[in-house]
Design a protein around this motif. Structure first.
Motif, PDB file in Angstrom:
ATOM      1  N   GLU A   5      91.916  11.408  74.390  1.00  0.00           N
ATOM      2  CA  GLU A   5      91.396  10.154  74.961  1.00  0.00           C
ATOM      3  C   GLU A   5      92.520   9.231  75.420  1.00  0.00           C
ATOM      4  O   GLU A   5      92.269   8.223  76.083  1.00  0.00           O
ATOM      5  CB  GLU A   5      90.551   9.390  73.928  1.00  0.00           C
ATOM      6  CG  GLU A   5      89.288  10.109  73.477  1.00  0.00           C
ATOM      7  CD  GLU A   5      89.577  11.256  72.527  1.00  0.00           C
ATOM      8  OE1 GLU A   5      90.464  11.114  71.659  1.00  0.00           O
ATOM      9  OE2 GLU A   5      88.929  12.316  72.661  1.00  0.00           O
ATOM     10  N   HIS A   6      93.738   9.550  75.054  1.00  0.00           N
ATOM     11  CA  HIS A   6      94.863   8.649  75.340  1.00  0.00           C
ATOM     12  C   HIS A   6      94.983   8.394  76.844  1.00  0.00           C
ATOM     13  O   HIS A   6      95.065   9.329  77.635  1.00  0.00           O
ATOM     14  CB  HIS A   6      96.155   9.268  74.808  1.00  0.00           C
ATOM     15  CG  HIS A   6      97.318   8.326  74.810  1.00  0.00           C
ATOM     16  ND1 HIS A   6      97.589   7.468  73.774  1.00  0.00           N
ATOM     17  CD2 HIS A   6      98.270   8.097  75.749  1.00  0.00           C
ATOM     18  CE1 HIS A   6      98.668   6.758  74.062  1.00  0.00           C
ATOM     19  NE2 HIS A   6      99.108   7.120  75.250  1.00  0.00           N
ATOM     20  N   PRO A   7      95.005   7.099  77.264  1.00  0.00           N
ATOM     21  CA  PRO A   7      95.138   6.803  78.694  1.00  0.00           C
ATOM     22  C   PRO A   7      96.565   7.075  79.180  1.00  0.00           C
ATOM     23  O   PRO A   7      97.514   6.994  78.401  1.00  0.00           O
ATOM     24  CB  PRO A   7      94.818   5.305  78.773  1.00  0.00           C
ATOM     25  CG  PRO A   7      95.119   4.763  77.426  1.00  0.00           C
ATOM     26  CD  PRO A   7      94.907   5.882  76.442  1.00  0.00           C
ATOM     27  N   LEU A   8      96.695   7.402  80.456  1.00  0.00           N
ATOM     28  CA  LEU A   8      98.022   7.629  81.031  1.00  0.00           C
ATOM     29  C   LEU A   8      98.346   6.527  82.035  1.00  0.00           C
ATOM     30  O   LEU A   8      97.493   6.118  82.827  1.00  0.00           O
ATOM     31  CB  LEU A   8      98.070   8.995  81.723  1.00  0.00           C
ATOM     32  CG  LEU A   8      98.030  10.201  80.781  1.00  0.00           C
ATOM     33  CD1 LEU A   8      98.004  11.504  81.571  1.00  0.00           C
ATOM     34  CD2 LEU A   8      99.215  10.190  79.814  1.00  0.00           C
ATOM     35  N   ASN A   9      99.583   6.051  81.972  1.00  0.00           N
ATOM     36  CA  ASN A   9     100.054   5.004  82.885  1.00  0.00           C
ATOM     37  C   ASN A   9     101.230   5.529  83.685  1.00  0.00           C
ATOM     38  O   ASN A   9     101.889   6.498  83.301  1.00  0.00           O
ATOM     39  CB  ASN A   9     100.488   3.776  82.084  1.00  0.00           C
ATOM     40  CG  ASN A   9      99.342   3.195  81.283  1.00  0.00           C
ATOM     41  OD1 ASN A   9      98.282   2.886  81.841  1.00  0.00           O
ATOM     42  ND2 ASN A   9      99.526   3.092  79.977  1.00  0.00           N
ATOM     43  N   ASN A  10     101.479   4.837  84.794  1.00  0.00           N
ATOM     44  CA  ASN A  10     102.603   5.204  85.657  1.00  0.00           C
ATOM     45  C   ASN A  10     103.890   5.315  84.831  1.00  0.00           C
ATOM     46  O   ASN A  10     104.117   4.491  83.946  1.00  0.00           O
ATOM     47  CB  ASN A  10     102.740   4.118  86.727  1.00  0.00           C
ATOM     48  CG  ASN A  10     103.359   4.674  87.999  1.00  0.00           C
ATOM     49  OD1 ASN A  10     103.447   5.895  88.159  1.00  0.00           O
ATOM     50  ND2 ASN A  10     103.779   3.803  88.872  1.00  0.00           N
ATOM     51  N   SER A  44      92.134  18.762  82.309  1.00  0.00           N
ATOM     52  CA  SER A  44      91.139  19.427  83.161  1.00  0.00           C
ATOM     53  C   SER A  44      91.692  19.714  84.561  1.00  0.00           C
ATOM     54  O   SER A  44      91.356  20.733  85.161  1.00  0.00           O
ATOM     55  CB  SER A  44      89.821  18.653  83.179  1.00  0.00           C
ATOM     56  OG  SER A  44      89.945  17.494  83.930  1.00  0.00           O
ATOM     57  N   CYS A  45      92.583  18.851  85.066  1.00  0.00           N
ATOM     58  CA  CYS A  45      93.250  19.154  86.353  1.00  0.00           C
ATOM     59  C   CYS A  45      94.052  20.447  86.255  1.00  0.00           C
ATOM     60  O   CYS A  45      94.018  21.291  87.157  1.00  0.00           O
ATOM     61  CB  CYS A  45      94.216  18.034  86.740  1.00  0.00           C
ATOM     62  SG  CYS A  45      93.433  16.568  87.340  1.00  0.00           S
ATOM     63  N   GLU A  56      99.945  12.731  90.091  1.00  0.00           N
ATOM     64  CA  GLU A  56      99.472  11.373  90.321  1.00  0.00           C
ATOM     65  C   GLU A  56      97.983  11.332  90.076  1.00  0.00           C
ATOM     66  O   GLU A  56      97.314  12.358  90.074  1.00  0.00           O
ATOM     67  CB  GLU A  56      99.800  10.954  91.755  1.00  0.00           C
ATOM     68  CG  GLU A  56     101.298  10.910  91.977  1.00  0.00           C
ATOM     69  CD  GLU A  56     101.691  10.183  93.234  1.00  0.00           C
ATOM     70  OE1 GLU A  56     101.304   9.010  93.376  1.00  0.00           O
ATOM     71  OE2 GLU A  56     102.364  10.799  94.078  1.00  0.00           O
ATOM     72  N   GLN A  57      97.481  10.124  89.884  1.00  0.00           N
ATOM     73  CA  GLN A  57      96.049   9.909  89.778  1.00  0.00           C
ATOM     74  C   GLN A  57      95.394  10.681  88.652  1.00  0.00           C
ATOM     75  O   GLN A  57      94.296  11.196  88.803  1.00  0.00           O
ATOM     76  CB  GLN A  57      95.371  10.261  91.107  1.00  0.00           C
ATOM     77  CG  GLN A  57      96.094   9.656  92.288  1.00  0.00           C
ATOM     78  CD  GLN A  57      95.182   9.283  93.435  1.00  0.00           C
ATOM     79  OE1 GLN A  57      94.138   9.881  93.602  1.00  0.00           O
ATOM     80  NE2 GLN A  57      95.585   8.304  94.214  1.00  0.00           N
ATOM     81  N   VAL A  58      96.093  10.762  87.528  1.00  0.00           N
ATOM     82  CA  VAL A  58      95.421  11.248  86.319  1.00  0.00           C
ATOM     83  C   VAL A  58      95.347  10.071  85.353  1.00  0.00           C
ATOM     84  O   VAL A  58      96.336   9.389  85.121  1.00  0.00           O
ATOM     85  CB  VAL A  58      96.123  12.467  85.668  1.00  0.00           C
ATOM     86  CG1 VAL A  58      95.778  13.733  86.410  1.00  0.00           C
ATOM     87  CG2 VAL A  58      97.623  12.276  85.612  1.00  0.00           C
ATOM     88  N   LYS A  59      94.150   9.832  84.849  1.00  0.00           N
ATOM     89  CA  LYS A  59      93.901   8.578  84.110  1.00  0.00           C
ATOM     90  C   LYS A  59      94.056   8.740  82.605  1.00  0.00           C
ATOM     91  O   LYS A  59      94.221   7.761  81.894  1.00  0.00           O
ATOM     92  CB  LYS A  59      92.473   8.072  84.395  1.00  0.00           C
ATOM     93  CG  LYS A  59      92.200   7.813  85.872  1.00  0.00           C
ATOM     94  CD  LYS A  59      92.993   6.608  86.354  1.00  0.00           C
ATOM     95  CE  LYS A  59      92.846   6.405  87.864  1.00  0.00           C
ATOM     96  NZ  LYS A  59      94.074   5.881  88.467  1.00  0.00           N
ATOM     97  N   SER A  60      93.947   9.971  82.127  1.00  0.00           N
ATOM     98  CA  SER A  60      94.025  10.186  80.674  1.00  0.00           C
ATOM     99  C   SER A  60      94.547  11.591  80.419  1.00  0.00           C
ATOM    100  O   SER A  60      94.644  12.412  81.348  1.00  0.00           O
ATOM    101  CB  SER A  60      92.640  10.035  80.037  1.00  0.00           C
ATOM    102  OG  SER A  60      91.824  11.102  80.464  1.00  0.00           O
TER     103      SER A  60
END
Lengths: 156, 77
Positions: B59-64, B31-32, B21-25
């Motif tokens: 750079e690709h954003p990640l969504n739920n 990096s996590c 959870e809470q990964v934006k890209s």
């Protein structure tokens, strides 16, 4: 204008497959027969009994199948357009393979042999580099190693 | 929640499938994972990323509900 049946048209439907079963080379080769093809090249990549000086017991291949199939299709389509092939096919086997099993078969058919050879090598080179399929080598000493993780020196 | 699937040598460091959870890209996810398993950093840096079965850049954003596949260098054929 009617298209001449004697002029090679790019293959309409190219065939790619990923299978856990033994690859039926004879049937694939029979399917590649085409009236416009003067040369058919069939390459079979087979499991060999050694790697980097170590004795191989068997291999296991895994794939990210949806993307692997898409990428295989893209590569085969590009080869068909680039060389106006009469027929092109690529099957990759996954799962556990024994020494001597065929892991991959690439078939290219063209009016002339040099294009059939070139296109075949083009497909093989790109499949090895780009398609998300991985080899895990199990050695007779009980160790194992994923291909490409630690490229061995003089691996050819 | 992001679904993650890893392959081949990356399974030495991570479960074959897991959630985050809470990964934006993709870069954020990478990096996590590097922080969780520092020894995986080299293989992660050589790997390609796919989101919902398409190759993407870092750079690709990640969504739920996105499905991420992390693909080490190919070794088929």
């Amino acid at each position: 204008m009617t298209k001449s049946p004697y002029f090679p048209q790019p293959a309409v439907a190219s065939n790619v497959a990923i299978t856990t079963e033994a690859i039926d080379i004879t049937t694939l080769f029979a399917n590649a027969q085409h009236a416009t093809a003067g040369g058919i090249v069939l390459f079979s990549g087979t499991v060999r009994n050694h790697h980097a000086g170590m004795a191989v017991a068997y291999l296991e291949y895994e794939a990210f199948e949806p993307l692997a199939l898409k990428q295989m299709q893209l590569i085969v389509n590009e080869a068909c357009s680039k060389w106006s092939l009469s027929h092109a096919h690529c099957t990759h086997r996954i799962g556990k393979l024994a020494i001597g099993d065929s892991a991959i078969v690439v078939i290219t058919a063209h009016a002339h042999r040099s294009q059939a050879y070139e296109a075949n090598q083009y497909i093989m080179d790109r499949v090895k580099a780009e398609v998300p399929i991985w080899k895990n080598e199990f050695f007779t000493d009980g160790s194992s190693a994923w291909g490409n993780n630690t490229p061995p020196i003089n691996s050819k | 929640m992001i679904d993650i699937q890893v392959f081949a040598g990356l399974k030495d460091y991570f479960p074959a499938t897991f959630n985050m959870e809470q990964v934006k890209s993709v870069a954020d996810l990478k990096s996590c994972l590097e922080q969780q398993q520092p020894h995986s950093a080299n293989l992660l840096s050589l790997s390609r990323f796919a989101v919902n079965e398409h190759f993407v850049s870092l750079e690709h954003p990640l969504n739920n509900h996105d499905k991420v596949a992390i693909l080490p260098p190919a070794s088929g054929g």
